[in-house]
Every structure is written in C-alpha cells, then in structure tokens.
Design a protein around this motif. Structure first.
Motif, PDB file in Angstrom:
ATOM      1  N   VAL A 199       0.969  -1.002   0.101  1.00 57.57           N
ATOM      2  CA  VAL A 199      -0.072   0.000   0.058  1.00 57.57           C
ATOM      3  C   VAL A 199       1.037   1.311   0.304  1.00 57.57           C
ATOM      4  O   VAL A 199       0.597   2.345  -0.720  1.00 57.57           O
ATOM      5  N   SER A 200       1.793   1.306   0.808  1.00 58.42           N
ATOM      6  CA  SER A 200       2.743   2.397   0.861  1.00 58.42           C
ATOM      7  C   SER A 200       3.241   2.710  -0.555  1.00 58.42           C
ATOM      8  O   SER A 200       3.523   3.934  -1.039  1.00 58.42           O
ATOM      9  N   GLU A 201       3.813   1.776  -0.945  1.00 57.94           N
ATOM     10  CA  GLU A 201       4.730   1.800  -2.396  1.00 57.94           C
ATOM     11  C   GLU A 201       3.553   2.315  -3.690  1.00 57.94           C
ATOM     12  O   GLU A 201       4.164   2.896  -4.420  1.00 57.94           O
ATOM     13  N   ILE A 202       2.510   1.893  -3.338  1.00 55.15           N
ATOM     14  CA  ILE A 202       1.569   2.081  -4.541  1.00 55.15           C
ATOM     15  C   ILE A 202       1.054   3.485  -4.255  1.00 55.15           C
ATOM     16  O   ILE A 202       0.898   4.290  -5.399  1.00 55.15           O
ATOM     17  N   ASN A 203       0.772   3.775  -3.023  1.00 54.04           N
ATOM     18  CA  ASN A 203       0.527   5.391  -3.042  1.00 54.04           C
ATOM     19  C   ASN A 203       1.641   6.318  -3.312  1.00 54.04           C
ATOM     20  O   ASN A 203       1.508   7.472  -3.729  1.00 54.04           O
ATOM     21  N   ARG A 204       2.794   5.736  -3.245  1.00 54.55           N
ATOM     22  CA  ARG A 204       4.243   6.632  -3.453  1.00 54.55           C
ATOM     23  C   ARG A 204       4.194   6.799  -5.063  1.00 54.55           C
ATOM     24  O   ARG A 204       4.347   8.019  -5.500  1.00 54.55           O
ATOM     25  N   SER A 205       3.685   5.856  -5.797  1.00 53.28           N
ATOM     26  CA  SER A 205       3.604   6.139  -7.171  1.00 53.28           C
ATOM     27  C   SER A 205       2.535   5.140  -7.912  1.00 53.28           C
ATOM     28  O   SER A 205       2.871   4.116  -8.258  1.00 53.28           O
ATOM     29  N   PRO A 206       1.361   5.757  -7.904  1.00 54.73           N
ATOM     30  CA  PRO A 206       0.151   4.935  -8.366  1.00 54.73           C
ATOM     31  C   PRO A 206       0.162   4.539  -9.719  1.00 54.73           C
ATOM     32  O   PRO A 206      -0.539   3.753 -10.240  1.00 54.73           O
ATOM     33  N   GLU A 207       0.859   5.280 -10.433  1.00 54.00           N
ATOM     34  CA  GLU A 207       1.078   5.062 -12.172  1.00 54.00           C
ATOM     35  C   GLU A 207       1.394   3.535 -12.390  1.00 54.00           C
ATOM     36  O   GLU A 207       1.203   2.943 -13.255  1.00 54.00           O
ATOM     37  N   ARG A 208       2.191   3.245 -11.388  1.00 48.58           N
ATOM     38  CA  ARG A 208       2.548   1.534 -11.102  1.00 48.58           C
ATOM     39  C   ARG A 208       1.272   0.548 -11.262  1.00 48.58           C
ATOM     40  O   ARG A 208       1.485  -0.343 -12.039  1.00 48.58           O
ATOM     41  N   ALA A 231      -3.417   7.481   4.322  1.00 47.74           N
ATOM     42  CA  ALA A 231      -2.270   6.784   3.753  1.00 47.74           C
ATOM     43  C   ALA A 231      -0.901   7.364   3.976  1.00 47.74           C
ATOM     44  O   ALA A 231       0.452   6.472   4.373  1.00 47.74           O
ATOM     45  N   PHE A 232      -0.921   8.721   4.132  1.00 53.30           N
ATOM     46  CA  PHE A 232       0.400   9.186   4.659  1.00 53.30           C
ATOM     47  C   PHE A 232       0.781   8.977   6.026  1.00 53.30           C
ATOM     48  O   PHE A 232       1.853   8.437   6.319  1.00 53.30           O
ATOM     49  N   VAL A 233      -0.186   8.844   7.002  1.00 51.55           N
ATOM     50  CA  VAL A 233       0.008   8.646   8.377  1.00 51.55           C
ATOM     51  C   VAL A 233       0.621   7.242   8.360  1.00 51.55           C
ATOM     52  O   VAL A 233       1.620   6.843   9.212  1.00 51.55           O
ATOM     53  N   PRO A 260     -10.752   2.051   2.235  1.00 47.48           N
ATOM     54  CA  PRO A 260     -10.861   2.452   1.114  1.00 47.48           C
ATOM     55  C   PRO A 260     -10.003   3.642   0.547  1.00 47.48           C
ATOM     56  O   PRO A 260      -9.324   3.682  -0.605  1.00 47.48           O
ATOM     57  N   PHE A 261      -9.773   4.722   1.642  1.00 44.01           N
ATOM     58  CA  PHE A 261      -8.865   5.787   1.212  1.00 44.01           C
ATOM     59  C   PHE A 261      -7.391   5.325   1.220  1.00 44.01           C
ATOM     60  O   PHE A 261      -6.717   5.722   0.567  1.00 44.01           O
ATOM     61  N   ILE A 262      -7.016   4.333   2.172  1.00 47.79           N
ATOM     62  CA  ILE A 262      -5.684   3.815   2.462  1.00 47.79           C
ATOM     63  C   ILE A 262      -5.252   3.374   0.983  1.00 47.79           C
ATOM     64  O   ILE A 262      -4.249   3.342   0.526  1.00 47.79           O
ATOM     65  N   SER A 263      -6.289   2.547   0.407  1.00 42.74           N
ATOM     66  CA  SER A 263      -5.748   1.714  -0.651  1.00 42.74           C
ATOM     67  C   SER A 263      -6.440   2.275  -1.953  1.00 42.74           C
ATOM     68  O   SER A 263      -6.652   1.614  -3.065  1.00 42.74           O
ATOM     69  N   ARG A 264      -6.744   3.420  -1.894  1.00 44.62           N
ATOM     70  CA  ARG A 264      -7.371   4.090  -2.974  1.00 44.62           C
ATOM     71  C   ARG A 264      -6.803   3.661  -4.613  1.00 44.62           C
ATOM     72  O   ARG A 264      -7.806   3.044  -5.464  1.00 44.62           O
TER      73      ARG A 264
END
Lengths: 210, 210
Positions: free
Chosen positions: A111-120, B108-110, B167-171
């Motif tokens: 989840v962290s890495e996907i939020n960092r670069s969702p384009e992946r 997601a940031f936190v 849902p927001f963390i895994s958006r």
DNA sequence: ATTTGGTTTAACCATTTGGTCAAATTTAAA
DNA sequence: TTTAAATTTGACCAAATGGTTAAACCAAAT
C-alpha cells in the motif's frame, strides 16, 4: 559457462533478492540503500548492478512478487464449497489470514509503495493477472438468489478486504493504542479469523442464510 | 523587530508549512526534497533551515498536525446522542467521513510514515493526546446493556476504523481494480457513509437494537 | 539619513548515493 | 594444464542532497 542454466548463479541471485526484499520492506524504495542491501546479503555492492542493472529494476522484481502475494488464491478453497457467498467469505478470510500470518508486513509495504507511485498500478494489475471479475460474479449471484442483502458487490468485497487487512496495515498505531504489547496485538489478530467471518456474515447475509 | 509578535514572519512560515505538507504527503519523508519544498513555496531553500533548522524538524511539525487530524473529534456529535453504541457508530462514521472527504490522502500518509518508523508512535500518542479509553467505555457499556453482541470492544472499534479508512488507504489499488475512473471511485466512497453505518449496525448490534 | 535587526538570497560545502570499471578471482570446459 | 568465460571485488565517479554562510535586502526606530 556454468552448469546451472542461463549462466546465472542462483545462489547469489536469490541471496540478493531475499536481502533486497527485507530492506525494501523495512525502508521503502526511497529509504532503501543499495549498500544496505549488499551488506544484508553479505556481498559487494557492484554485484547488485551486475545481476539487476539498477535499483529500480531490482525493486520492480521484488515488488511484483509482493503484489502477487498480496492477492492470495482463493480458488482452491472456493471450489470445495457450494458457490455461495458464505463460502466466498470463508475462503477469502481464510486465504488472507493465512497470508497475513506468514507475511504480516506485506500489505503495508504494498500500500505504501503504490501510494508513492500510483502510476505503477496499471502495469502491476496486468503483470500479476489479478482480476476481480470472478468474485464479483459470485457475489452478484448471491444477491440475485437472495442469499445476500441487496448491495453493491464491490462494497462487500472492499469491506471484507478492509476488515482483514486494516489491522495489519495500521499495526503500529493499533498495537500502541489498544494493546499492551506487540505480542498481545499479534495474539488478537490471530483470533480474528472466526470473528471477521461471523462479522461479515451478520452484516451481509440475509437472516435466513445465517 | 517586526510588528508581528515573536519576530517571525507568519506569511513565510505558513507558506513553508503548506508547501512542506504537500510535498511530504506526495513523496513521503524519504522521497521529499528540501529543494522541491522551497520551489513549491516559491522561496529560497536556505529559508527552510532558517525557520525550521532541519528537514526532520520540519517534518515532525507537519506530521504531528497530520496525526492529530487523523483522529477527528467525535465528542461534539456524541454528546448530542443518548450514549448508545448506535450513536457512537454514527458519530464515528460521520466524523471520519467528513475528515476523509476533506483530506482523502491523509490516512495513507500517516500509515506509511508510521510504518517507516514505528518508534515515533510513543511520542505521537503522547503529543497528540489521543486516547481510546472513552470510546472503549462506551462500547463496553453497550455490551453490558445488551445493546451490542458480546465481543471484544477493540474489535468493534478496529472494524469500524477499517471499514471507513481502508478504501482511502488503498485508493489506487481499489480504484483501478473495481472502478472505471478515479471519479467513479470517489463518488462510490462518498456514498459509503450510510452504507458503513448500516453495515456496522447489522454486524454488532443486537437485533432488538436495530 | 543612519542605524539596527530580522529576513532573504546566491554561492558554497561535505557527505551520501546510485552506478561504473578494470583488475582479480573462481569455475569449468578443452 | 591451459584457457576462456563468468563472477566478485575495491576503487572510483558524477550527481544529488541536506545544510551552512556571508553578503544583500528591507522595514522600522533613532
């Protein structure tokens, strides 16, 4: 030429992959250092580039594998059941619980890495072959048959994922907030299997299907 | 000396804080660059150190504020109710939904940053004054009164948090997997308020309390 | 007008970091 | 044993990065 096929020493290569996995999961892509991966593997840093060209290429390989593990296969258990949503819930909760007990840190990493670069995401979904169509159909059928309360099938699946994954994604927060120790928390999540199953059933199944 | 108290130009300082917040949320601590923050704020990089000494100090300030926002206050709405768990659920879902519509990227940031360095949790909980004792007591009372099915109060709270936050963390994952566009996903989560409330009630309330 | 003290900037610095390379070493085929 | 190819290493490099500093700037007080 080496006796093992394709001319790569699998010993060193897997050594690197295992070390890289550890470090990337611990520190994330941006926080990970090639030197730290080399140290963790007990080899020279140049070997990382010899086997994997660049940090990003190495990460891509680790992350694709992690992303695949993130979606455990429920087909085997599902085919033993009667095709009901009740069975889908049981199979889903079981498969995820098993995965989480083995690799509890994995969801937070993904989840962290996907939020960092969702384009992946685009490429990841394609490369991993993940597809929700099948489970969506099972849920829809359950609704049509009256087994499940009328609702958006996506809600049911997202809620199930949330219930199962969230405690692991937020482990440091929840463990400090609600528990005396990390062990107490892990023992709690270990007992969640039946609890989440029952919780989901009460929330989505028609009372006659309970 | 400047007319504004304490000798700091609040304009520049808040300019930096807003820019830093954006960049840290977008890139995370490790991925964020002091130069990028300066550019985002339209000022010289040295000013960042003039006002906040170091990257870590700047981040600490941003993150503490983010962590506080992560726990929206439910007391105001809670005190209007009858002290039942039903009201607690409604208040919790409402407060979180409001927070999430305003700052959907915040959880997601936190979560990412806390997983990156869980040792921060100790100080964060203390500095933010977050405490679960009150809501825990409300749930326990609901169980004792027979309003809520017998269960670990922590389960109820963690499940509610998971349903609302997940849902927001895994958006990026869910939006690609289950929806045609980011807009479709956002419209879906916008309608979740009542859905999650009803879902929770069915799952934890005694049938007589529905 | 001059001084004074906070504010802002460009230039600069030391260190870190991903990555390269030529030499050394190991492996196994000839 | 010789040879050739793959593997491993230490030394090195250019770019990026967090941080510093001395000078410039500017508003207000004298």
């Amino acid at each position: 030429m080496v006796s093992i096929k394709e001319g790569n020493s699998p010993d060193t290569e897997t050594l690197i992959l295992e070390a890289a996995r550890k470090v990337f999961i611990r520190k994330g892509y941006d926080g990970a250092r090639m030197q730290e991966i080399a140290d963790e593997a007990g080899i020279n840093k140049a070997l990382l580039h010899y086997y994997f060209r660049s940090k990003e290429k190495l990460f891509d390989q680790i992350f694709l594998a992690a992303f695949k593990d993130f979606w455990p296969s429920i087909k085997s258990e599902l085919e033993q059941g009667d095709g009901s949503v009740k069975c889908l819930i049981r199979a889903g909760v079981n498969a995820y619980t098993d995965m989480l007990m083995k690799t509890p840190y994995l969801p937070a990493f993904v989840v962290s890495e996907i939020n960092r670069s969702p384009e992946r995401m685009e490429g990841l979904l394609q490369a991993s072959g993940v597809d929700a169509a099948f489970v969506m159909a099972v849920v829809q059928r359950g609704i049509d048959r009256g087994e499940v309360l009328p609702m958006d099938p996506r809600s049911l699946l997202i809620n199930m994922l949330g219930l199962v994954l969230f405690p692991f994604i937020s482990r440091p927060v929840l463990s400090r907030l609600f528990f005396d120790s990390e062990e107490a928390f892990m023992s709690f999540v270990g007992q969640r299997r039946q609890e989440v199953y029952a919780f989901m059933c009460r929330a989505v199944l028609h009372s006659s299907a309970l």
